[in-house]
Scaffold this motif. Sequence first.
Motif, mmCIF file in Angstrom:
data_model
loop_
_atom_site.group_PDB
_atom_site.id
_atom_site.type_symbol
_atom_site.label_atom_id
_atom_site.label_comp_id
_atom_site.label_asym_id
_atom_site.label_seq_id
_atom_site.Cartn_x
_atom_site.Cartn_y
_atom_site.Cartn_z
ATOM 1 N N ALA A 1 -62.641 -33.245 -41.207
ATOM 2 C CA ALA A 1 -61.200 -33.454 -41.203
ATOM 3 C C ALA A 1 -60.431 -32.145 -41.208
ATOM 4 N N LEU A 2 -60.999 -31.104 -41.798
ATOM 5 C CA LEU A 2 -60.273 -29.853 -42.015
ATOM 6 C C LEU A 2 -60.420 -28.857 -40.867
ATOM 7 N N ILE A 3 -61.632 -28.670 -40.384
ATOM 8 C CA ILE A 3 -61.917 -27.596 -39.422
ATOM 9 C C ILE A 3 -61.148 -27.750 -38.105
ATOM 10 N N PRO A 4 -60.991 -28.972 -37.526
ATOM 11 C CA PRO A 4 -60.261 -29.060 -36.255
ATOM 12 C C PRO A 4 -58.847 -28.480 -36.306
ATOM 13 N N TYR A 5 -58.168 -28.585 -37.424
ATOM 14 C CA TYR A 5 -56.827 -28.009 -37.519
ATOM 15 C C TYR A 5 -56.882 -26.481 -37.545
ATOM 16 N N LEU A 6 -57.928 -25.929 -38.137
ATOM 17 C CA LEU A 6 -58.119 -24.479 -38.088
ATOM 18 C C LEU A 6 -58.345 -24.029 -36.650
ATOM 19 N N VAL A 7 -59.140 -24.782 -35.905
ATOM 20 C CA VAL A 7 -59.403 -24.460 -34.495
ATOM 21 C C VAL A 7 -58.116 -24.581 -33.678
ATOM 22 N N ALA A 8 -57.335 -25.626 -33.929
ATOM 23 C CA ALA A 8 -56.087 -25.816 -33.187
ATOM 24 C C ALA A 8 -55.095 -24.698 -33.465
ATOM 25 N N LEU A 9 -55.035 -24.259 -34.715
ATOM 26 C CA LEU A 9 -54.092 -23.196 -35.082
ATOM 27 C C LEU A 9 -54.395 -21.901 -34.334
ATOM 28 N N ALA A 10 -55.661 -21.694 -33.987
ATOM 29 C CA ALA A 10 -56.048 -20.460 -33.300
ATOM 30 C C ALA A 10 -55.405 -20.335 -31.926
ATOM 31 N N ALA A 11 -55.041 -21.444 -31.302
ATOM 32 C CA ALA A 11 -54.502 -21.415 -29.938
ATOM 33 C C ALA A 11 -52.981 -21.379 -29.892
ATOM 34 N N ILE A 12 -52.320 -21.444 -31.037
ATOM 35 C CA ILE A 12 -50.850 -21.456 -31.052
ATOM 36 C C ILE A 12 -50.329 -20.033 -31.165
ATOM 37 N N PRO A 13 -49.563 -19.546 -30.182
ATOM 38 C CA PRO A 13 -49.048 -18.172 -30.231
ATOM 39 C C PRO A 13 -47.914 -18.047 -31.249
ATOM 40 N N VAL A 14 -47.961 -17.006 -32.050
ATOM 41 C CA VAL A 14 -46.936 -16.798 -33.069
ATOM 42 C C VAL A 14 -46.050 -15.597 -32.771
ATOM 43 N N HIS A 15 -46.419 -14.801 -31.762
ATOM 44 C CA HIS A 15 -45.670 -13.593 -31.424
ATOM 45 C C HIS A 15 -45.943 -13.281 -29.960
ATOM 46 N N PRO A 16 -45.024 -12.624 -29.271
ATOM 47 C CA PRO A 16 -45.272 -12.298 -27.859
ATOM 48 C C PRO A 16 -46.594 -11.568 -27.664
ATOM 49 N N GLY A 17 -47.469 -12.176 -26.885
ATOM 50 C CA GLY A 17 -48.753 -11.567 -26.593
ATOM 51 C C GLY A 17 -49.774 -11.706 -27.698
ATOM 52 N N PHE A 18 -49.468 -12.459 -28.753
ATOM 53 C CA PHE A 18 -50.426 -12.579 -29.850
ATOM 54 C C PHE A 18 -50.758 -14.035 -30.130
ATOM 55 N N ALA A 19 -52.023 -14.359 -29.916
ATOM 56 C CA ALA A 19 -52.615 -15.623 -30.352
ATOM 57 C C ALA A 19 -54.088 -15.331 -30.573
ATOM 58 N N VAL A 20 -54.665 -15.929 -31.578
ATOM 59 C CA VAL A 20 -56.076 -15.669 -31.845
ATOM 60 C C VAL A 20 -56.920 -16.028 -30.627
ATOM 61 N N ALA A 21 -56.582 -17.129 -29.959
ATOM 62 C CA ALA A 21 -57.258 -17.533 -28.728
ATOM 63 C C ALA A 21 -56.184 -17.904 -27.709
ATOM 64 N N ASP A 22 -55.844 -16.964 -26.827
ATOM 65 C CA ASP A 22 -54.813 -17.193 -25.817
ATOM 66 C C ASP A 22 -55.449 -17.909 -24.631
ATOM 67 N N LEU A 23 -55.289 -19.219 -24.576
ATOM 68 C CA LEU A 23 -55.993 -20.035 -23.590
ATOM 69 C C LEU A 23 -55.052 -20.485 -22.485
ATOM 70 N N PRO A 24 -55.518 -20.503 -21.220
ATOM 71 C CA PRO A 24 -54.674 -20.989 -20.122
ATOM 72 C C PRO A 24 -54.264 -22.452 -20.297
ATOM 73 N N GLY A 25 -55.131 -23.255 -20.910
ATOM 74 C CA GLY A 25 -54.809 -24.653 -21.166
ATOM 75 C C GLY A 25 -54.602 -24.915 -22.640
ATOM 76 N N GLY A 26 -53.830 -24.063 -23.291
ATOM 77 C CA GLY A 26 -53.658 -24.131 -24.730
ATOM 78 C C GLY A 26 -53.102 -25.460 -25.221
ATOM 79 N N ALA A 27 -52.176 -26.060 -24.455
ATOM 80 C CA ALA A 27 -51.576 -27.327 -24.874
ATOM 81 C C ALA A 27 -52.630 -28.430 -24.952
ATOM 82 N N LEU A 28 -53.491 -28.507 -23.930
ATOM 83 C CA LEU A 28 -54.554 -29.505 -23.946
ATOM 84 C C LEU A 28 -55.562 -29.227 -25.046
ATOM 85 N N PHE A 29 -55.845 -27.948 -25.266
ATOM 86 C CA PHE A 29 -56.822 -27.566 -26.294
ATOM 87 C C PHE A 29 -56.358 -28.004 -27.680
ATOM 88 N N VAL A 30 -55.081 -27.774 -27.981
ATOM 89 C CA VAL A 30 -54.556 -28.147 -29.298
ATOM 90 C C VAL A 30 -54.583 -29.660 -29.476
#
Length: 321
Positions: A83-112
């Motif tokens: 229950a917990l880990i998928p949200y950690l994985v999803a958070l990695a793909a959300i950009p918080v600053h210009p040019g900064f995301a732990v995992a900058d994915l071309p299909g980030g919306a689908l990934f989350v």
Amino acid sequence: MSTLEVILRAAGLLAAFLLLPLLVGQTEHKVMAHMQGRLGPMYAGGFHGWAQLVADGAKFVQKEDIVPAAADKRLFRLAPALALIPYLVALAAIPVHPGFAVADLPGGALFVLAATSVGILGTLVAGWASANKYALIGAMRSAAQLIAYELPLALAVASVTLAAGTLSLGGIIEAWKPWWLLWQLPGALVFLVAAVAELQRPPFDMPIADAEIVFGPYTEYTGLRFAFFLLAEYGGIVVMSLLFSTLYLGGWRGPFDDLAGWAWTLLKGFVIALLLIWIRVSWPRLREDQLQRFAWLTLIPLALLQLAVTAVGVVLMGGSS
């Protein structure tokens, strides 16, 4: 990207995932205390009840970890992590600053969306592995709720990606315009309601309705394992709030966003988290049939209408240019 940078980003992600859900949990204590006149969360530790979260943590740590004799012990222990880990994985793909995301994915919306959908497996496994009829009923309700509300959530996100012309969350923020919130307002409302249902929070908490099925899938859980389910819920609030701010509020966009983009992202996400808390305090629980009817007869048609309006708008703006 160097190995050191990967390690630093991963460490920052883990720290944020441990801190932000706790901050949301503490905020929920305070908001509910003010709105409902609760005394306990306002006095623990002295000044404005600052130690309430610490007290809750101490309570969970000292409780005995009980595994029912008839339970599938391996799956029972594994469910909180599922229950917990998928949200950690999803958070990695959300950009918080210009040019900064732990995992900058071309299909980030689908990934989350895919990652957050996996989180429901923790609830299903918990209900089945507990060997408890109330837990199993709650798990089945969770499955039905996921099926009903995943579709309008995906359709609302599809409308935004169609408007932006990209599945990249960073690209969506770059393409965002202030008037988009009005253009995508029906989809934003659908997303917000569906997100509350996905998180199984009031008024869509039928899977864990204590007055009907004790506590649903979590009936047999105690101590830290139960605390992990709560942390997953607050982690889901963080992910959905940041995703909403990315899709509909421009994410890091704001004055001086090249320097303070991360602050704008967190501020917008915090406002949405407060809204989710307010919804919990203000609305009564729906019946199971009302939940299903609302999803299939209201949210899905509204999301389809929003998608059609977006498609027409994209064609007209493309033609005019």
